[in-house]
Structure formats: structure tokens, C-alpha cells
Design a protein around this motif. Structure first.
Motif, PDB file in Angstrom:
ATOM      1  N   ASP A 144       0.825  -1.206   0.000  1.00 58.72           N
ATOM      2  CA  ASP A 144       0.000   0.000   0.000  1.00 58.72           C
ATOM      3  C   ASP A 144       0.862   1.260   0.000  1.00 58.72           C
ATOM      4  OD1 ASP A 144      -2.284  -1.481  -0.041  1.00 58.72           O
ATOM      5  OD2 ASP A 144      -2.646  -1.368   2.116  1.00 58.72           O
ATOM      6  N   ALA A 145       1.940   1.243   0.808  1.00 52.04           N
ATOM      7  CA  ALA A 145       2.842   2.399   0.842  1.00 52.04           C
ATOM      8  C   ALA A 145       3.501   2.604  -0.517  1.00 52.04           C
ATOM      9  CB  ALA A 145       3.898   2.204   1.929  1.00 52.04           C
ATOM     10  N   ALA A 146       3.913   1.505  -1.164  1.00 51.09           N
ATOM     11  CA  ALA A 146       4.523   1.618  -2.494  1.00 51.09           C
ATOM     12  C   ALA A 146       3.515   2.117  -3.516  1.00 51.09           C
ATOM     13  CB  ALA A 146       5.087   0.265  -2.918  1.00 51.09           C
ATOM     14  N   GLN A 147       2.269   1.655  -3.402  1.00 49.65           N
ATOM     15  CA  GLN A 147       1.235   2.098  -4.343  1.00 49.65           C
ATOM     16  C   GLN A 147       0.949   3.583  -4.182  1.00 49.65           C
ATOM     17  OE1 GLN A 147      -0.128   0.019  -6.697  1.00 49.65           O
ATOM     18  NE2 GLN A 147      -0.951   1.911  -7.549  1.00 49.65           N
ATOM     19  N   ASN A 148       0.972   4.069  -2.946  1.00 46.35           N
ATOM     20  CA  ASN A 148       0.755   5.499  -2.714  1.00 46.35           C
ATOM     21  C   ASN A 148       1.851   6.338  -3.345  1.00 46.35           C
ATOM     22  OD1 ASN A 148      -1.607   5.113  -1.241  1.00 46.35           O
ATOM     23  ND2 ASN A 148      -0.501   4.891   0.703  1.00 46.35           N
ATOM     24  N   VAL A 149       3.085   5.827  -3.284  1.00 44.04           N
ATOM     25  CA  VAL A 149       4.203   6.551  -3.905  1.00 44.04           C
ATOM     26  C   VAL A 149       4.033   6.592  -5.414  1.00 44.04           C
ATOM     27  CG1 VAL A 149       6.692   6.507  -4.306  1.00 44.04           C
ATOM     28  CG2 VAL A 149       5.798   6.003  -2.032  1.00 44.04           C
ATOM     29  N   VAL A 150       3.627   5.468  -5.999  1.00 43.98           N
ATOM     30  CA  VAL A 150       3.433   5.413  -7.453  1.00 43.98           C
ATOM     31  C   VAL A 150       2.295   6.325  -7.881  1.00 43.98           C
ATOM     32  CG1 VAL A 150       2.795   3.914  -9.375  1.00 43.98           C
ATOM     33  CG2 VAL A 150       4.391   3.096  -7.636  1.00 43.98           C
ATOM     34  N   ASP A 151       1.191   6.309  -7.121  1.00 45.63           N
ATOM     35  CA  ASP A 151       0.029   7.123  -7.485  1.00 45.63           C
ATOM     36  C   ASP A 151       0.310   8.617  -7.371  1.00 45.63           C
ATOM     37  OD1 ASP A 151      -1.327   4.805  -7.938  1.00 45.63           O
ATOM     38  OD2 ASP A 151      -2.338   4.782  -5.988  1.00 45.63           O
TER      39      ASP A 151
END
Length: 597
Positions: A144-151
Motif C-alpha cells: 500500500d505504501a509503495a502504491q501510494n508513492v506510485v500514485d
């Protein structure tokens, strides 16, 4: 046998040449020693998820007349789980293997005598045996943390050409003048990649399956869940599966970069395939037979090896070897057998819980399991209390579940709740009994474990919940960490006021309700007093004393290492007393930005 005859004068000349080469003075040398490098991963809620550290880093470079010499040593690599779910240590060296050695050792020697090709005299990489512990909920937090960075990433990096860099004052860097071409051949006199050993553990909680089955649940596609769903297998735990990748040694390879990478990839791919059986053999529901065999094998080896070694020295050493070998056999046999028993009963309990159909109960069990993963010892008293609670909750559910179902769904909800209550009356006490059995086996098993315990590099960062990311404060971090650990987390919802380390072994925690003296490392409580019972606070030099109403043995005294710390501790306790005596609205306001940072 061979007889060699040499000219003494010729031999002395050769020796002098070798000595002069060994003592060749470098044109220049660079040595960099760094105590540690840390990386903190923080999610969108400003909560710290991961802290990774490289400790005791040493990097050296020598430029001689004939060679470029590069060496990198990393004393320790560790990745910590900073959340409140799952094991605290994600990746770290095995404390029982390779003590005193670096975790990573890279050595490269490149020749300067061949300007038109990459000629390496020596290339070697060593990696110490590592433990990798993964937990399902933690993996989801990290994704989730990685997805937030990508988004949220909107930064675009412009492409820069080497000509632009050269014209901007970097033209003296030789590696920018010529791009590396994949077709250029590389030659190694010796390419040596040492064995890689990773002990893999995985703790499943069913969180991925639950999210994937929930509409709009974050992960659009989960390959792990899709594969397990196709096979009809529920996520199971893996207990220290030993993944051993053999060494790769290439003598005088002459190939392109792509060919070398392809050869190395093929080697490790074949090694991984041959290790898959260890994953299956390390499933907890089977009792981790691979771990059982490894423990028994180690014990039997020591039982015969130690006396044999002693017999070669003296009768006294033989007796010591017999004692040492027998102790090792009993220790490893005890650990292997009771570890298998605890894993089997724990897996059965976990499977039974899923049959209850009570989502709230399943979630509470998952949180309790995550909390147990952080504990370094088994609390049998807590286990007995949990069993009693399971029995009580199971029988109370016979009446509570139908009533709750009737309120939500009428008649159909009543009968649905009745079914859940009757099923829970059987499942919950049985799961609790299996949990108690599993914890008892763990307690016996832990008597054979090594006393060395790997701890976090540092406690998690404090998040006040006000949307502000502050600098890391060690004192507040240690204080809030102590609140989460003391009394098995009973104080985790208190308001943190202050924390002071008295010496290397003791510390004082001050909350809005308690003042507690405890062991700094083990968090074992020495004494505690309620804030409302404190009648007087005295600070005299480096000593802080508390007069407590109804206390026996006189005032409670705390000796600080410095007068400034004593003043700070006294002020923190005064603030706690002031908050406790304030009006009910302020005292009951809970956590806020009023932390004393």
C-alpha cells in the motif's frame, strides 16, 4: 615426490621482484568508514512502516600502477518492521551462524594493463546466512505504501546526454566519455560468488484473501491469491525453510555482459527449483519436517563428532566432548520435537477459527497472533486467560449471536446468528485449547533456544496524528515503545508524557496515569505508581524522589546520570500530576498533540 633445484641468485631476484610488487605504493587511495546508513519508509498516514539499516560500512579504493582495487564490507544488514503487526525483524543475519564475520564482503580487482577490454583479476562476493521473516499483513502495508508513492509520483526526469554533462564541467569523468556496450567482452581470472543461505518464514493471516474478496479492496490483482485459489489451498505458515543456493565459481570466463548475466541467472534459477521441496517440507501444518530433520541431524552429528575430537587429545577432553555432544543432542531433539508439536496444533487452531464465520472474532485472533510474533518468550498465564475467554465467548455467543442477527436481519438473521452461535460454542473453546497446547509446546521449545535475540535498530518513529512529519526523536520513540510493551500492551492507549534512561539497564516511563521504573532492554517492570497517588516530587542534584500516598518503604528514588536529566524527569512527572488533577474533559481527551517531545 619431486626434487626441485634452483639457482639461489635467481630465486633471490624473483623474491625481490615479488616483494616490490607487493609493496607497490598506490597513486592514491580512498577509505570511507560509516557507522551506519538508515532508510525510513513512511506511508500516507505518516506512520513508519519499515526501517532499513546498513551498519559498520567500510569502503576502500586503491589506484596502483597496474590495478584498480575496490573492497566493500558491510558489518550488518537489517530491515525492521516498524508496524504493530507481525515479527519485528524482517531481514537480519542468523545470530547462530557466522558470528564475527561481515554480512556482505565484495572484493574487485581490475587490471589497467588492458585498455581495450574489461580485464578483472578477481571478483568475489560473500553474503552471510540470513533470516527472512514475512507476515501477510505487513506485506500488504508495504504494498500500500509503495502504491501510494506510485500514485502520487508526478516527477519526470529529463534525459541527459553525456555531451551535456561534459559541457557542464564533468568532462574529466572518464566513464562519461564512453558508454558501456553490451557486446564488449569481459574477462575474469576468477569470478567467485559464495553460497547464499536464506531461512524463509512466512506467517499467513488471510488478510490478502479477505481484501481480494472485498470489492474495491486496494490490490487490483494478487498473483499469490490467484494461484492459491486455483489450487484450492488456504495460505499456510512456513517455518524457517532453509533456501541454500550453491556457490558459483568461474575460472577465466571470457564473455559479454549479457552472457555472464544469463549464466548467473541460469545457475540460481536451477538452484531455486531444487530447493522448492524445502518450502513444502517447512509448512507448519506438517510440523516443519525439514526443520525437525535438520535439528535431529545436527544433534546426532555433535553427539559423535565432539567425543571423537576430544579422544584425539586426551581422556579428559574425551569426557568433555561426551558431555558437550550429549547436551547438543538433547537440546536439538527437544527443540525439533516440541517445535513440530507447537506448529501442528497452532495450524489446526488457525484452521478451526476460519470455520466460526465470525469476522470480528477472526480479526481479533489475527491481531493476537501478530502480537505473539513480537514476543520473545511465552506467557503461559496469558495463554490460560485467553483459553478461559475463548470458552466464555463461545457459550455466550449461543445467546448473543441470535439476538444480534435478529436486530440486523429479522427472522432470517436470528436463525443465521443461532447457527453461528452454536458453531462458535464448539469451535472457539476447541481453538482456545489448541492454542494453549501450542503455547505450552513453545514454552518447552524455547528452553533450547539461543539466548541471543535480534532487536530493532531503533524504536518506531512517533506519529502524533496531526499531519506533521517531525524529525526523529529517540527519547519519545523509546518512551512510546515502552508503553506498547509494558504489561503486554495494557498501557498502549495512555498519553505519553516523558521518558528518561537512568543508566544502561534502567529507565523511567511517565504517562498520564503511571510512573514506571523498568528494565531498558527487557521492559521488565521494577515498580510503578499511579500519578494520582504522588503527593510530593523532589529533585536534588541527579536524584528524583517521589512521595507516594500509602506506599511502604519510603519515597521512590531515581538516580539520573546528569542533573539536566533529573530536572527533565521531575518536570515530566509534575506535568503528569497536573494533567491527572485537571478537569474530566481534559483528562479524558485521549491522545493528542500534547506529547512532551
Amino acid at each position: 615426490r619431486t626434487l626441485q633445484v634452483r639457482d639461489a641468485q635467481e630465486q633471490s631476484v624473483a623474491a625481490s621482484v615479488a616483494e616490490s610488487k607487493a609493496e607497490e605504493v598506490a597513486k592514491y587511495a580512498v577509505l570511507v568508514d560509516v557507522g551506519g546508513i538508515g532508510l525510513s519508509v513512511i506511508d500516507a498516514k505518516l506512520e513508519e512502516v519499515v526501517y532499513a539499516g546498513l551498519l559498520d560500512v567500510s569502503c576502500s579504493y586503491r589506484n596502483t600502477r597496474t590495478d584498480h582495487e575496490f573492497e566493500l564490507k558491510i558489518g550488518r544488514i537489517q530491515i525492521d518492521n516498524q508496524t504493530d503487526k507481525g515479527p519485528e525483524i524482517v531481514l537480519a543475519p542468523d545470530v547462530t551462524k557466522g558470528e564475527g564475520r561481515e554480512t556482505v564482503h565484495l572484493s574487485i580487482v581490475r587490471s589497467k594493463l588492458y585498455s581495450k577490454m574489461a580485464y578483472f583479476n578477481y571478483f568475489a562476493l560473500f553474503l552471510r546466512e540470513m533470516d527472512l521473516d514475512l507476515e501477510e499483513t505487513f506485506i500488504m502495508r508495504l504494498l500500500d505504501a509503495a502504491q501510494n508513492v506510485v500514485d502520487s509520483s508526478t516527477i519526470t526526469v529529463p534525459e541527459e546526454k553525456t555531451e551535456d554533462l561534459g559541457s557542464s564541467g564533468m568532462k574529466h569523468l572518464k566513464f562519461l566519455r564512453k558508454e558501456w556496450t553490451g557486446g564488449e567482452r569481459i574477462y575474469f581470472e576468477l569470478l567467485q560468488l559464495h553460497p547464499i543461505v536464506v531461512n524463509l518464514s512466512f506467517y499467513g493471516t488471510g488478510a490478502m484473501m479477505q481484501r481480494a474478496s472485498t470489492e474495491g479492496g486496494g490490490l487490483s490483482y494478487n498473483p499469490m491469491f490467484a494461484a492459491m485459489k486455483a489450487l484450492g489451498v488456504v495460505v499456510t505458515n512456513i517455518d524457517r525453510a532453509p533456501i541454500n543456493l550453491n556457490a558459483l565459481m568461474l575460472e577465466r570466463p571470457f564473455a559479454t555482459q549479457q552472457e555472464l548475466v544469463s549464466s548467473i541467472r541460469k545457475h540460481y534459477r536451477s538452484q531455486l527449483i531444487t530447493q522448492l521441496y524445502k518450502l513444502v517440507g517447512s509448512f507448519e501444518f506438517l510440523g516443519n519436517p525439514v526443520g525437525l530433520v535438520n535439528n535431529l541431524g545436527t544433534g546426532v552429528h555433535d553427539f559423535f563428532y565432539e567425543p571423537a575430537q576430544g579422544l584425539m587429545k586426551s581422556p579428559g577432553e574425551f569426557a568433555k566432548g561426551m558431555s558437550k555432544g550429549s547436551a547438543s543432542l538433547l537440546k536439538h531433539m527437544n527443540y525439533g520435537v516440541f517445535n513440530a508439536a507447537s506448529k501442528i496444533t497452532g495450524s489446526m487452531s488457525k484452521s478451526l477459527v476460519q470455520l466460526s464465520g465470525d469476522e470480528e472474532y477472526i480479526k481479533k485472533r489475527q491481531e493476537a497472533q501478530s502480537a505473539r510474533l513480537k514476543q520473545t518468550s511465552t506467557n503461559m498465564a496469558q495463554g490460560r486467560q485467553d483459553f478461559a475467554n475463548e470458552v466464555s465467548e463461545g457459550f455466550m455467543g449461543i445467546f448473543a449471536k441470535p439476538l444480534a442477527g435478529a436486530r440486523e436481519g429479522g427472522a432470517s438473521g436470528f436463525f443465521s446468528g443461532l447457527g453461528k452461535g452454536l458453531l462458535g460454542a464448539v469451535v472457539k473453546p476447541t481453538a482456545g485449547l489448541m492454542d494453549l497446547t501450542s503455547q505450552a509446546a513453545e514454552g518447552v521449545r524455547n528452553t533450547s533456544k539461543s539466548g541471543d535475540v535480534t532487536r530493532r535498530i531503533r524504536p518506531p518513529r512517533v506519529n502524533l496524528g496531526d499531519g506533521i512529519l517531525r524529525h526523529y526523536d529517540a527519547r519519545s520513540a523509546h518512551g512510546c515503545d515502552a508503553m506498547r510493551r509494558l504489561r503486554d500492551g495494557a498501557w498502549k492507549d495512555h498519553r505519553y508524557i516523558g521518558f528518561c534512561a537512568l543508566d544502561g539497564t534502567e529507565a523511567v516511563l511517565v504517562t498520564d496515569k503511571h510512573v514506571c521504573l523498568h528494565n531498558f532492554n527487557t521492559h521488565e517492570e521494577k515498580w510503578e505508581v499511579t500519578v494520582t497517588a504522588i503527593t510530593q516530587i523532589g529533585v536534588n542534584g541527579t536524584t528524583v524522589s517521589l512521595n507516594v500516598a500509602g506506599a511502604k518503604g519510603g519515597p521512590k528514588s531515581m538516580a539520573c546520570t546528569d542533573g539536566r536529566y533529573a530536572e527533565y524527569l521531575g518536570e515530566a512527572i509534575r506535568r503528569a500530576v497536573s494533567l491527572a488533577s485537571a478537569d474530566g474533559r481534559r483528562a479524558g481527551s485521549g491522545r493528542s498533540s500534547e506529547y512532551m517531545l
